[in-house]
Every structure is written in structure tokens, then in C-alpha cells.
Write a protein that holds these residues in place. Structure first.
Motif, PDB file in Angstrom:
ATOM      1  N   CYS A 237      -4.161   1.194  -9.992  1.00  0.00           N
ATOM      2  CA  CYS A 237      -3.009   2.067 -10.271  1.00  0.00           C
ATOM      3  C   CYS A 237      -2.898   3.170  -9.221  1.00  0.00           C
ATOM      4  N   SER A 238      -4.041   3.765  -8.860  1.00  0.00           N
ATOM      5  CA  SER A 238      -4.040   4.836  -7.866  1.00  0.00           C
ATOM      6  C   SER A 238      -3.560   4.318  -6.511  1.00  0.00           C
ATOM      7  N   THR A 239      -4.024   3.130  -6.153  1.00  0.00           N
ATOM      8  CA  THR A 239      -3.603   2.529  -4.888  1.00  0.00           C
ATOM      9  C   THR A 239      -2.116   2.241  -4.886  1.00  0.00           C
ATOM     10  N   TYR A 240      -1.616   1.729  -5.999  1.00  0.00           N
ATOM     11  CA  TYR A 240      -0.204   1.367  -6.068  1.00  0.00           C
ATOM     12  C   TYR A 240       0.702   2.589  -6.042  1.00  0.00           C
ATOM     13  N   VAL A 244       3.738   2.560  -3.420  1.00  0.00           N
ATOM     14  CA  VAL A 244       5.137   2.748  -3.831  1.00  0.00           C
ATOM     15  C   VAL A 244       5.736   3.973  -3.136  1.00  0.00           C
ATOM     16  N   TRP A 245       4.978   5.052  -3.063  1.00  0.00           N
ATOM     17  CA  TRP A 245       5.503   6.252  -2.401  1.00  0.00           C
ATOM     18  C   TRP A 245       5.797   5.976  -0.939  1.00  0.00           C
ATOM     19  N   PHE A 246       4.858   5.303  -0.248  1.00  0.00           N
ATOM     20  CA  PHE A 246       5.061   4.997   1.173  1.00  0.00           C
ATOM     21  C   PHE A 246       6.275   4.100   1.390  1.00  0.00           C
ATOM     22  N   SER A 247       6.441   3.098   0.528  1.00  0.00           N
ATOM     23  CA  SER A 247       7.524   2.137   0.731  1.00  0.00           C
ATOM     24  C   SER A 247       8.894   2.706   0.361  1.00  0.00           C
ATOM     25  N   VAL A 248       8.944   3.641  -0.601  1.00  0.00           N
ATOM     26  CA  VAL A 248      10.229   4.154  -1.080  1.00  0.00           C
ATOM     27  C   VAL A 248      10.653   5.445  -0.370  1.00  0.00           C
ATOM     28  N   TRP A 249       9.689   6.369  -0.165  1.00  0.00           N
ATOM     29  CA  TRP A 249      10.056   7.702   0.315  1.00  0.00           C
ATOM     30  C   TRP A 249       9.675   7.997   1.760  1.00  0.00           C
ATOM     31  N   LEU A 250       8.645   7.352   2.290  1.00  0.00           N
ATOM     32  CA  LEU A 250       8.186   7.688   3.645  1.00  0.00           C
ATOM     33  C   LEU A 250       9.254   7.481   4.722  1.00  0.00           C
TER      34      LEU A 250
END
Length: 268
Positions: A237-240, A244-250
Motif C-alpha cells: 500500500c505504501s509503495t502504491y 499513484v502520486w508519481f503517475s498522476v501528479w508529478l
């Protein structure tokens, strides 16, 4: 003559085994690309539909609303119907949805598309792991599974720059449609594989099935509550959360805050 036939059958089984592994590896790359392309195309999508950051948060998270649920359902379905049928069905649905992006004209349709894509991509990983385990003997299963899993990492290194190039030159909708075409090609190639492993390993699988007992729900719950299972789930869960943050917001941060060009952040 009989010995030669057995040798040929064994060679054919080996070729089929590695073909299945290669296709599952490529399927994982497509899976990663489908999952991350919306983030790579975030800036042009937000501009086209005049989306706020709150709107984009809905778009980014909607992919995962049904993802874990359908993952469990799809894996159970594969146990009954066969992994080959389920994987083929999933790829066809990915194809339809990615080509369907061409018809998206507003935020509600974009969110619906992401929900459905997540729903049909959720089962791919567990079904792939199960399928590859059928084709490889115990001594090679860890290696084979790691190859399939690495498809996501390879996708991050190779597919991201390519997708950024397609988005910049042809537009984000065409880039999505290209992924639909890749899914369609994968589907047709996968039809040449077999559902079950070569007869060389069939006796081993039969013996294993005979040893398997019916699932005991109480024992299963105890297993889920064990420290190892809880720690593994928490770590995943921590990894995901980061993924998700990197793929959506970065991508948005790099473009709008850092003023990085598309070519540069595609490499990043």
C-alpha cells in the motif's frame, strides 16, 4: 520414433512456455502504460476540458475505485474459466476503452473511462502470475514471475518517453488509441498459445491438485491476519501511494512548477 516424438514435444513445450512468459511480460508493459498515460497527458487534458486540480484528482483516483475489487473477482473467474480466456477478454476490453477515448468530450466521460479501464485492468496481474506458475516448474517460478513483474519497470523506462513523444506530436487521444492497437495485437498473438502446460508437466500438476484441499475460510482469515501478511500488505500500500502520486501528479508539477519541457520530463 517414440523417443523422438517425446523430444519434439518437449522442445515445443519449452518454446510455448517462454512464448507465454514473453507475452505476459509485454502485457504488463501495456498494463503499466495504460495506467500511467493519463498522468503523462495531464496538462493537455486539463487544458482541453478546463479541469481544476480537484477535477484532476477525481480523474486520477477513479482508475482505482474498482481496481482491487475486480482483481479478486477476475482471479476467481480465471480459476473457473481458464486464464487464457480471461486474459484475452481483458485485452479486448482494453482495446475498446482506449479507442473509445476518441469519443470523450467532457469530464464525466473521462471519469467513466478511467473507472472502466481500472476495473478491467485490475485482474491482469493476479491472473498473469497464476498463469505463468502453471507453465514453469517450482525451481523456475520465482524467476518467471519476476520477469512478468519487471514489465512494469521496463514500461516506466521505455514506454513513458515514447508516450510523451506521441502526445506531443500526435495529440493525447491518438496516443491512447495507439495503446489500444497494442492491446489488440497482443490479443491476437496470445491466441496462438495454449491454456495448459505441456504434457511433460501435466502429471506434476495432477499430483499437486490431488494434494490441494478445499479452501477453509477460517484458516484463510488467520493467514490474512498473520504479521507477515499484514506487513506485506502495508508495504504494498505504501509503495502504491508513491506510484499513484508519481503517475498522476508529478508530470503536472514538472511542467507547471519547474517549467520543464515535455521532452525532458518524459525522460525523467
Amino acid at each position: 520414433m517414440e523417443i523422438k516424438m517425446r523430444e519434439n514435444k518437449k522442445k515445443w513445450g519449452t518454446l510455448m512456455r517462454w512464448t507465454v512468459l514473453l507475452l505476459l511480460f509485454l502485457g504488463m508493459i501495456i498494463n503499466f502504460a495504460d495506467k500511467s498515460i493519463v498522468g503523462l497527458a495531464a496538462v493537455p487534458i486539463m487544458k482541453e476540458f478546463d479541469l481544476s486540480y480537484a477535477d484532476w484528482g477525481l480523474v486520477g483516483s477513479s482508475y482505482y475505485w474498482l481496481y482491487p475489487v475486480t482483481g479478486v473477482i477476475g482471479a476467481a473467474w480465471a480459476d473457473r474459466a481458464g486464464a487464457k480466456k480471461v486474459l484475452g477478454f481483458l485485452m479486448i476490453m482494453w482495446t475498446v476503452l482506449q479507442f473509445g477515448v476518441l469519443a470523450i468530450t467532457a469530464l464525466p466521460l473521462l471519469i467513466l473511462y478511467r473507472i472502466l479501464l481500472g476495473a478491467f485492468e485490475g485482474p491482469f496481474s493476479p491472473v498473469s502470475y497464476s498463469h505463468v506458475n502453471k507453465w514453469f516448474p517450482p525451481k523456475q517460478r520465482a524467476f518467471a514471475t519476476s520477469i512478468v513483474v519487471s514489465g512494469g519497470t521496463v514500461g516506466a523506462m521505455i514506454v513513458a518517453p515514447l508516450l510523451v513523444f506521441l502526445i506531443a506530436t500526435m495529440g493525447w487521444k491518438i496516443a491512447f488509441a495507439c495503446l489500444g492497437a497494442a492491446s489488440l495485437v497482443w490479443f491476437f498473438l496470445f491466441q496462438f498459445t495454449k491454456e495448459n502446460p505441456n504434457e511433460v508437466y501435466e502429471e506434476e500438476h495432477k499430483k499437486k491438485k490431488e494434494k490441494l484441499k478445499k479452501l477453509n475460510l477460517k484458516d484463510f482469515v488467520v493467514l490474512l491476519a498473520s504479521p507477515s501478511a499484514l506487513f506485506t500488505t502495508l508495504a504494498y500500500c505504501s509503495t502504491y501511494l508513491l506510484v499513484v502520486w508519481f503517475s498522476v501528479w508529478l508530470p503536472i508539477y514538472l511542467v507547471e512548477a519547474v517549467n520543464m519541457s515535455s521532452a525532458k520530463w518524459g525522460i525523467v
